[in-house]
Design a protein around this motif. Sequence first.
Motif, mmCIF file in Angstrom:
data_model
loop_
_atom_site.group_PDB
_atom_site.id
_atom_site.type_symbol
_atom_site.label_atom_id
_atom_site.label_comp_id
_atom_site.label_asym_id
_atom_site.label_seq_id
_atom_site.Cartn_x
_atom_site.Cartn_y
_atom_site.Cartn_z
ATOM 1 N N LYS A 297 -1.276 -4.309 -3.865
ATOM 2 C CA LYS A 297 -2.095 -4.448 -2.661
ATOM 3 C C LYS A 297 -2.895 -3.166 -2.489
ATOM 4 O O LYS A 297 -2.383 -2.075 -2.705
ATOM 5 C CB LYS A 297 -1.221 -4.702 -1.442
ATOM 6 C CG LYS A 297 -0.497 -6.025 -1.517
ATOM 7 C CD LYS A 297 0.276 -6.297 -0.269
ATOM 8 C CE LYS A 297 1.000 -7.634 -0.416
ATOM 9 N NZ LYS A 297 1.734 -7.970 0.787
ATOM 10 N N ILE A 298 -4.134 -3.336 -2.111
ATOM 11 C CA ILE A 298 -4.988 -2.167 -1.943
ATOM 12 C C ILE A 298 -5.665 -2.184 -0.577
ATOM 13 O O ILE A 298 -5.781 -3.222 0.060
ATOM 14 C CB ILE A 298 -6.069 -2.090 -3.042
ATOM 15 C CG1 ILE A 298 -6.979 -3.320 -2.985
ATOM 16 C CG2 ILE A 298 -5.450 -1.923 -4.414
ATOM 17 C CD1 ILE A 298 -8.209 -3.207 -3.830
ATOM 18 N N LYS A 299 -6.077 -1.028 -0.170
ATOM 19 C CA LYS A 299 -6.872 -0.870 1.041
ATOM 20 C C LYS A 299 -8.216 -0.362 0.566
ATOM 21 O O LYS A 299 -8.275 0.656 -0.135
ATOM 22 C CB LYS A 299 -6.211 0.139 1.976
ATOM 23 C CG LYS A 299 -6.978 0.371 3.250
ATOM 24 C CD LYS A 299 -6.221 1.349 4.140
ATOM 25 C CE LYS A 299 -6.991 1.584 5.426
ATOM 26 N NZ LYS A 299 -6.306 2.569 6.270
ATOM 27 N N PRO A 300 -9.297 -1.047 0.888
ATOM 28 C CA PRO A 300 -10.607 -0.605 0.403
ATOM 29 C C PRO A 300 -10.821 0.892 0.643
ATOM 30 O O PRO A 300 -10.590 1.403 1.737
ATOM 31 C CB PRO A 300 -11.584 -1.450 1.213
ATOM 32 C CG PRO A 300 -10.818 -2.701 1.520
ATOM 33 C CD PRO A 300 -9.388 -2.230 1.733
ATOM 34 N N GLY A 301 -11.177 1.561 -0.445
ATOM 35 C CA GLY A 301 -11.432 2.986 -0.353
ATOM 36 C C GLY A 301 -10.204 3.844 -0.569
ATOM 37 O O GLY A 301 -10.279 5.062 -0.532
ATOM 38 N N LYS A 302 -9.066 3.224 -0.818
ATOM 39 C CA LYS A 302 -7.847 4.011 -1.012
ATOM 40 C C LYS A 302 -7.332 3.815 -2.436
ATOM 41 O O LYS A 302 -7.833 4.449 -3.348
ATOM 42 C CB LYS A 302 -6.791 3.633 0.023
ATOM 43 C CG LYS A 302 -5.638 4.604 0.063
ATOM 44 C CD LYS A 302 -4.805 4.376 1.309
ATOM 45 C CE LYS A 302 -3.532 5.156 1.273
ATOM 46 N NZ LYS A 302 -3.635 6.546 1.571
ATOM 47 N N GLU A 303 -6.332 2.938 -2.660
ATOM 48 C CA GLU A 303 -5.775 2.761 -3.989
ATOM 49 C C GLU A 303 -6.808 2.319 -5.011
ATOM 50 O O GLU A 303 -6.744 2.716 -6.163
ATOM 51 C CB GLU A 303 -4.620 1.743 -3.992
ATOM 52 C CG GLU A 303 -3.296 2.321 -3.597
ATOM 53 C CD GLU A 303 -3.021 2.133 -2.121
ATOM 54 O OE1 GLU A 303 -3.954 1.814 -1.370
ATOM 55 O OE2 GLU A 303 -1.860 2.312 -1.714
ATOM 56 N N LEU A 304 -7.758 1.501 -4.600
ATOM 57 C CA LEU A 304 -8.745 1.015 -5.559
ATOM 58 C C LEU A 304 -9.466 2.179 -6.222
ATOM 59 O O LEU A 304 -9.628 2.209 -7.435
ATOM 60 C CB LEU A 304 -9.744 0.073 -4.878
ATOM 61 C CG LEU A 304 -10.798 -0.550 -5.786
ATOM 62 C CD1 LEU A 304 -10.142 -1.331 -6.919
ATOM 63 C CD2 LEU A 304 -11.709 -1.460 -4.986
ATOM 64 N N ASP A 305 -9.879 3.150 -5.429
ATOM 65 C CA ASP A 305 -10.536 4.321 -5.999
ATOM 66 C C ASP A 305 -9.594 5.082 -6.919
ATOM 67 O O ASP A 305 -9.981 5.542 -7.986
ATOM 68 C CB ASP A 305 -11.047 5.255 -4.894
ATOM 69 C CG ASP A 305 -12.243 4.683 -4.160
ATOM 70 O OD1 ASP A 305 -12.924 3.798 -4.733
ATOM 71 O OD2 ASP A 305 -12.489 5.111 -3.024
ATOM 72 N N LYS B 259 -9.158 3.103 -10.149
ATOM 73 C CA LYS B 259 -10.375 3.169 -10.955
ATOM 74 C C LYS B 259 -10.482 4.515 -11.669
ATOM 75 O O LYS B 259 -10.924 4.588 -12.806
ATOM 76 C CB LYS B 259 -11.610 2.948 -10.080
ATOM 77 C CG LYS B 259 -11.878 1.502 -9.759
ATOM 78 C CD LYS B 259 -13.153 1.387 -8.943
ATOM 79 C CE LYS B 259 -13.477 -0.043 -8.625
ATOM 80 N NZ LYS B 259 -14.696 -0.164 -7.803
ATOM 81 N N ILE C 70 0.849 -1.195 0.000
ATOM 82 C CA ILE C 70 0.000 0.000 0.000
ATOM 83 C C ILE C 70 0.883 1.243 0.000
ATOM 84 O O ILE C 70 1.830 1.351 0.773
ATOM 85 C CB ILE C 70 -0.941 -0.016 1.215
ATOM 86 C CG1 ILE C 70 -1.913 -1.199 1.085
ATOM 87 C CG2 ILE C 70 -1.695 1.304 1.343
ATOM 88 C CD1 ILE C 70 -2.782 -1.425 2.294
#
Length: 88
Positions: A66-74, A77, A41
Amino acid sequence: MAKAGLEAAVWDAEAKLKGIPLWKLLGGTRQEIVSGVSIGIKESLEDLVRAVTTEVGAGYQRIKIKIKPGKELDQVKRNPRRVSGRLN
């Protein structure tokens, strides 16, 4: 677990007796495989892109982010080309 260890030892012994690598005895065809790297992350998308760029430059062809929900994923995207474009 002990059963799996014993089985692995038997396969290894058979390969050694036949004088061939274990991967070949088991039917493998490749002598080399593509390896990858896992990136942890990061604080920002820029840090993530920099890390991906560094690893691709080092020769890695597979990158796991590796992502943290609401962080890198956003971030990914919103800006997928900034990350995926580094792999082309």
